[in-house]
Design a protein around this motif. Structure first.
Motif, PDB file in Angstrom:
ATOM      1  N   LEU A 190       0.514  -1.527  -0.008  1.00 39.14           N
ATOM      2  CA  LEU A 190       0.612  -0.055   0.120  1.00 39.14           C
ATOM      3  C   LEU A 190       0.337   1.084  -0.818  1.00 39.14           C
ATOM      4  CD1 LEU A 190      -2.708  -1.516   3.081  1.00 39.14           C
ATOM      5  CD2 LEU A 190      -2.022  -1.348   0.364  1.00 39.14           C
ATOM      6  N   LEU A 191       2.065   1.159   0.197  1.00 41.71           N
ATOM      7  CA  LEU A 191       2.951   2.593   0.474  1.00 41.71           C
ATOM      8  C   LEU A 191       3.836   2.267  -1.040  1.00 41.71           C
ATOM      9  CD1 LEU A 191       3.285   2.678   4.081  1.00 41.71           C
ATOM     10  CD2 LEU A 191       1.918   3.231   3.145  1.00 41.71           C
ATOM     11  N   CYS A 192       4.249   3.291  -0.666  1.00 42.25           N
ATOM     12  CA  CYS A 192       5.817   3.346  -1.820  1.00 42.25           C
ATOM     13  C   CYS A 192       6.666   3.791  -0.727  1.00 42.25           C
ATOM     14  CB  CYS A 192       6.132   4.617  -3.068  1.00 42.25           C
ATOM     15  SG  CYS A 192       5.372   5.765  -3.091  1.00 42.25           S
ATOM     16  N   ALA A 193       6.800   4.968  -0.050  1.00 46.32           N
ATOM     17  CA  ALA A 193       8.226   4.892   0.513  1.00 46.32           C
ATOM     18  C   ALA A 193       7.077   5.236   2.327  1.00 46.32           C
ATOM     19  CB  ALA A 193       8.446   5.765   0.560  1.00 46.32           C
ATOM     20  N   MET A 194       8.137   5.117   3.869  1.00 48.31           N
ATOM     21  CA  MET A 194       8.149   5.881   4.645  1.00 48.31           C
ATOM     22  C   MET A 194       9.150   7.001   5.276  1.00 48.31           C
ATOM     23  SD  MET A 194       6.861   2.274   6.402  1.00 48.31           S
ATOM     24  CE  MET A 194       8.169   0.815   5.086  1.00 48.31           C
ATOM     25  N   ALA A 195       9.409   7.184   6.197  1.00 45.32           N
ATOM     26  CA  ALA A 195      10.022   8.205   6.842  1.00 45.32           C
ATOM     27  C   ALA A 195       9.460   7.576   8.478  1.00 45.32           C
ATOM     28  CB  ALA A 195       9.750   9.645   6.630  1.00 45.32           C
ATOM     29  N   SER A 196      10.740   7.574   8.876  1.00 46.61           N
ATOM     30  CA  SER A 196      10.508   7.401  10.988  1.00 46.61           C
ATOM     31  C   SER A 196      11.336   8.364  11.472  1.00 46.61           C
ATOM     32  CB  SER A 196      11.134   5.723  10.590  1.00 46.61           C
ATOM     33  OG  SER A 196      11.085   5.683  11.951  1.00 46.61           O
ATOM     34  N   GLU A 197      10.990   8.417  12.539  1.00 48.53           N
ATOM     35  CA  GLU A 197      11.727   9.383  13.641  1.00 48.53           C
ATOM     36  C   GLU A 197      13.119   8.761  13.257  1.00 48.53           C
ATOM     37  OE1 GLU A 197      10.039  11.518  17.217  1.00 48.53           O
ATOM     38  OE2 GLU A 197      11.945  10.458  17.858  1.00 48.53           O
ATOM     39  N   GLU A 198      13.190   7.562  13.351  1.00 52.32           N
ATOM     40  CA  GLU A 198      14.759   6.441  13.774  1.00 52.32           C
ATOM     41  C   GLU A 198      15.427   6.794  13.280  1.00 52.32           C
ATOM     42  OE1 GLU A 198      15.304   5.543  16.949  1.00 52.32           O
ATOM     43  OE2 GLU A 198      13.659   6.440  17.501  1.00 52.32           O
ATOM     44  N   ASN A 199      14.388   7.191  11.473  1.00 53.13           N
ATOM     45  CA  ASN A 199      15.829   7.138  10.264  1.00 53.13           C
ATOM     46  C   ASN A 199      16.295   8.396   9.967  1.00 53.13           C
ATOM     47  OD1 ASN A 199      14.204   4.473  10.618  1.00 53.13           O
ATOM     48  ND2 ASN A 199      15.515   3.999   9.225  1.00 53.13           N
ATOM     49  N   ALA A 200      17.361   9.201   9.531  1.00 55.46           N
ATOM     50  CA  ALA A 200      18.060   9.427   8.779  1.00 55.46           C
ATOM     51  C   ALA A 200      16.821  10.670   7.760  1.00 55.46           C
ATOM     52  CB  ALA A 200      19.583   9.736   8.601  1.00 55.46           C
ATOM     53  N   ASP A 201      16.730   8.452   6.568  1.00 55.28           N
ATOM     54  CA  ASP A 201      17.409   9.379   5.472  1.00 55.28           C
ATOM     55  C   ASP A 201      15.627   8.716   4.795  1.00 55.28           C
ATOM     56  OD1 ASP A 201      19.281   9.997   4.656  1.00 55.28           O
ATOM     57  OD2 ASP A 201      20.116   8.884   4.697  1.00 55.28           O
ATOM     58  N   VAL A 202      14.681   9.090   3.835  1.00 48.73           N
ATOM     59  CA  VAL A 202      14.114   8.125   3.332  1.00 48.73           C
ATOM     60  C   VAL A 202      13.671   6.744   3.156  1.00 48.73           C
ATOM     61  CG1 VAL A 202      12.367   7.858   1.698  1.00 48.73           C
ATOM     62  CG2 VAL A 202      12.386  10.187   2.672  1.00 48.73           C
ATOM     63  N   LYS A 262       1.473   9.913  -1.871  1.00 50.84           N
ATOM     64  CA  LYS A 262       1.969  10.240  -2.990  1.00 50.84           C
ATOM     65  C   LYS A 262       1.992  10.993  -3.767  1.00 50.84           C
ATOM     66  CE  LYS A 262       5.110   7.569  -6.344  1.00 50.84           C
ATOM     67  NZ  LYS A 262       4.583   8.233  -7.899  1.00 50.84           N
ATOM     68  N   ILE A 263       3.251  12.135  -4.332  1.00 52.60           N
ATOM     69  CA  ILE A 263       2.635  12.607  -5.824  1.00 52.60           C
ATOM     70  C   ILE A 263       2.766  12.335  -6.969  1.00 52.60           C
ATOM     71  CG2 ILE A 263       3.474  14.897  -6.179  1.00 52.60           C
ATOM     72  CD1 ILE A 263       5.145  15.278  -4.018  1.00 52.60           C
ATOM     73  N   GLU A 264       1.753  12.607  -7.432  1.00 47.93           N
ATOM     74  CA  GLU A 264       1.313  11.396  -8.675  1.00 47.93           C
ATOM     75  C   GLU A 264       2.878  12.052  -9.364  1.00 47.93           C
ATOM     76  OE1 GLU A 264      -1.979  12.579 -11.676  1.00 47.93           O
ATOM     77  OE2 GLU A 264      -2.394  12.282  -9.140  1.00 47.93           O
ATOM     78  N   ASP A 265       2.866  11.158 -10.645  1.00 51.41           N
ATOM     79  CA  ASP A 265       4.128  11.078 -10.954  1.00 51.41           C
ATOM     80  C   ASP A 265       5.844  11.503 -10.577  1.00 51.41           C
ATOM     81  OD1 ASP A 265       2.867  10.633 -13.614  1.00 51.41           O
ATOM     82  OD2 ASP A 265       2.188  12.668 -14.071  1.00 51.41           O
ATOM     83  N   ALA A 266       5.554  11.179  -9.287  1.00 48.32           N
ATOM     84  CA  ALA A 266       7.228  11.800  -9.145  1.00 48.32           C
ATOM     85  C   ALA A 266       7.159  10.021  -8.227  1.00 48.32           C
ATOM     86  CB  ALA A 266       6.997  11.958  -7.577  1.00 48.32           C
ATOM     87  N   GLY A 267       9.001   9.731  -8.172  1.00 49.18           N
ATOM     88  CA  GLY A 267       9.902   8.464  -8.026  1.00 49.18           C
ATOM     89  C   GLY A 267       8.746   8.480  -6.673  1.00 49.18           C
ATOM     90  N   CYS A 268       9.433   7.271  -5.944  1.00 51.44           N
ATOM     91  CA  CYS A 268       8.948   6.010  -4.459  1.00 51.44           C
ATOM     92  C   CYS A 268      10.093   7.828  -3.373  1.00 51.44           C
ATOM     93  CB  CYS A 268       8.990   4.757  -4.072  1.00 51.44           C
ATOM     94  SG  CYS A 268       7.310   4.168  -4.579  1.00 51.44           S
ATOM     95  N   GLY A 269      11.289   7.204  -3.577  1.00 48.68           N
ATOM     96  CA  GLY A 269      11.955   7.404  -2.914  1.00 48.68           C
ATOM     97  C   GLY A 269      12.135   9.145  -2.765  1.00 48.68           C
ATOM     98  N   ILE A 270      11.226  10.056  -3.700  1.00 48.36           N
ATOM     99  CA  ILE A 270      11.692  11.048  -3.490  1.00 48.36           C
ATOM    100  C   ILE A 270      11.315  11.516  -2.174  1.00 48.36           C
ATOM    101  CG2 ILE A 270      12.593  11.394  -5.965  1.00 48.36           C
ATOM    102  CD1 ILE A 270       9.342  13.251  -5.448  1.00 48.36           C
ATOM    103  N   LEU A 271      12.270  12.722  -1.429  1.00 52.06           N
ATOM    104  CA  LEU A 271      12.170  13.465  -0.372  1.00 52.06           C
ATOM    105  C   LEU A 271      10.534  14.275  -0.545  1.00 52.06           C
ATOM    106  CD1 LEU A 271      13.194  13.703   2.420  1.00 52.06           C
ATOM    107  CD2 LEU A 271      14.574  16.148   0.940  1.00 52.06           C
ATOM    108  N   ASP A 272      10.407  15.123  -1.977  1.00 50.34           N
ATOM    109  CA  ASP A 272       8.821  15.737  -1.978  1.00 50.34           C
ATOM    110  C   ASP A 272       8.093  14.641  -1.588  1.00 50.34           C
ATOM    111  OD1 ASP A 272      10.940  17.805  -2.856  1.00 50.34           O
ATOM    112  OD2 ASP A 272      10.191  17.558  -5.445  1.00 50.34           O
ATOM    113  N   ASN A 273       8.098  13.509  -1.678  1.00 44.93           N
ATOM    114  CA  ASN A 273       6.976  12.729  -1.040  1.00 44.93           C
ATOM    115  C   ASN A 273       6.399  13.266  -0.064  1.00 44.93           C
ATOM    116  OD1 ASN A 273       5.864  11.941  -3.387  1.00 44.93           O
ATOM    117  ND2 ASN A 273       7.787  10.153  -3.471  1.00 44.93           N
TER     118      ASN A 273
END
Ligand code: AHM
Ligand code: MG
Length: 348
Positions: free
Chosen positions: A97-109, A149-160
């Motif tokens: 259901l997801l394409c990316a996550m951001a956790s308080e515990e992880n520095a990056d997407v 997720k932002i349409e047409d954007a890659g999964c890992g991009i910060l902009d999401n």
């Protein structure tokens, strides 16, 4: 005779309304409640049940001497916040259901690996908020925020993730307290579910939670008084010296776990504050994270009739510029937050 709200809540808890049923019932008026979204919440619920199970064993593990690096089965014993983080990432990246996550515990997407099915939502979370309270058996929680997720954007991009809070599709928290609760909003009110361990399900226990216009509690860590600016001190002094709606003084309550402090104020009425301070380099913007703490709770509080501000503007109107951006937070009953904002802006 029609049932009162409390009677209805008791009935739905005793006879059991699950979150899936609740979402299905409100699908018409709640566009976010699609089948995908319902499954996303169900996956979060399973993660929270796993976390809740470990939280409930935390004290026991200590008594049994299992808090070292290796337990009696030879397994590595991870700290609870690490476990919560791992459980959420493991389950949610397999959810499809997801394409990316951001956790308080992880520095990056955290991008969902390409060999796994991907969905159209992104999730930000604080896996175990207030975890410094674990050893004292005080309440802690998991906070989550869901965006499309932002349409047409890659999964890992910060902009999401670098979005406005008002763009959230849903937000909520699990509270591991005297009972385990889920409180969430999908933009149509705030609803609370309590985990019934005998049934193994979260059952509707608090329908349409609403906050009073003005509260009776203020929550802030006053040990930092010397590090606040004049206006922040004036805000706290206002709540210390004013009378609430019932003509009584405000009362101070501070657990030091945002979810628990927020939840109490949501139910009883009050304001929680974590202002900016000058203790060290990152505190000029407060301590709490915009994406996984302030924004999701701001969405909930507004849906319950309250307000959330950084002292200058509405939290939901802030567009994130960094994944781990921190913001000052004033959150709770509407007129209390408005008063705090007016003082912070020098208007009174
Ligand atoms: P955490 O996410 O690392 O647990 O930190 C956030 C917590 C909040 O739950 C709580 O409200 C706050 O930190 C307490 O901070 P302090 O001890 O400075 O009052
Ligand atoms: Mg936290």
């Amino acid at each position: 005779m029609p049932l009162t709200d409390i009677q209805r809540a008791n009935q739905s808890y005793r006879l059991g309304t699950t979150i899936t049923e609740h979402l299905l019932l409100c699908e018409d008026e709640c566009p976010a409640a699609s089948g995908q979204f319902t499954r996303l919440l169900s996956e979060l619920i399973i993660s929270a049940k796993l976390i809740s199970r470990e939280v409930n064993k935390a004290g026991l593990a200590d008594i049994l001497g299992m808090t070292g690096d290796v337990n009696v089965q030879g397994e590595k014993v991870v700290k609870l916040d690490e476990f919560a983080n791992q459980a959420l990432i493991y389950r949610m990246e397999r959810s499809g259901l997801l394409c990316a996550m951001a956790s308080e515990e992880n520095a990056d997407v955290i991008e969902v690996p390409e060999n796994m099915p991907r969905g159209s939502y992104v999730l930000s979370f604080d896996p175990l908020d207030g975890s410094s309270n674990v050893d004292a058996n005080a309440s802690i929680g998991t906070i989550f925020s869901i965006h499309r997720k932002i349409e047409d954007a890659g999964c890992g991009i910060l902009d999401n993730f670098l979005r406005y809070g008002y763009e959230q599709v849903a937000a909520g928290y699990f509270l591991y307290g005297s009972s385990t609760m889920l409180v969430y909003t999908a933009g149509k009110g705030v609803h609370g579910f309590t985990l019934d361990p005998s049934v193994g399900e979260f059952l509707l226990s608090h329908q349409n939670i609403t906050m009073p216009e003005r509260g009776r509690i203020y929550s802030v860590n006053e040990a930092y008084t010397d590090y606040w600016d004049e206006r922040t001190r004036a805000v706290v002094n206002y709540f210390k010296s004013s009378k609430n709606e019932r003509g009584k003084p405000y009362t101070a309550r501070y657990i030091g776990a945002l979810v628990a402090d927020f939840h109490r104020n949501l139910l009883y009425g009050g304001i929680y504050m974590y202002p900016a301070d000058s203790r060290d380099s990152h505190k000029p913007h407060g301590k709490l994270r915009l994406l996984c703490e302030a924004a999701p709770l701001a969405f909930i509080v507004e849906q319950a009739g309250g307000a959330a501000s950084d002292g200058r503007q509405r939290i939901l109107d802030i567009k994130a510029t960094e994944l781990h951006q921190r913001v000052p937070l004033f959150i709770g009953c509407k007129s209390d937050v408005e008063k705090a904002m007016a003082i912070m802006q020098g208007k009174v």
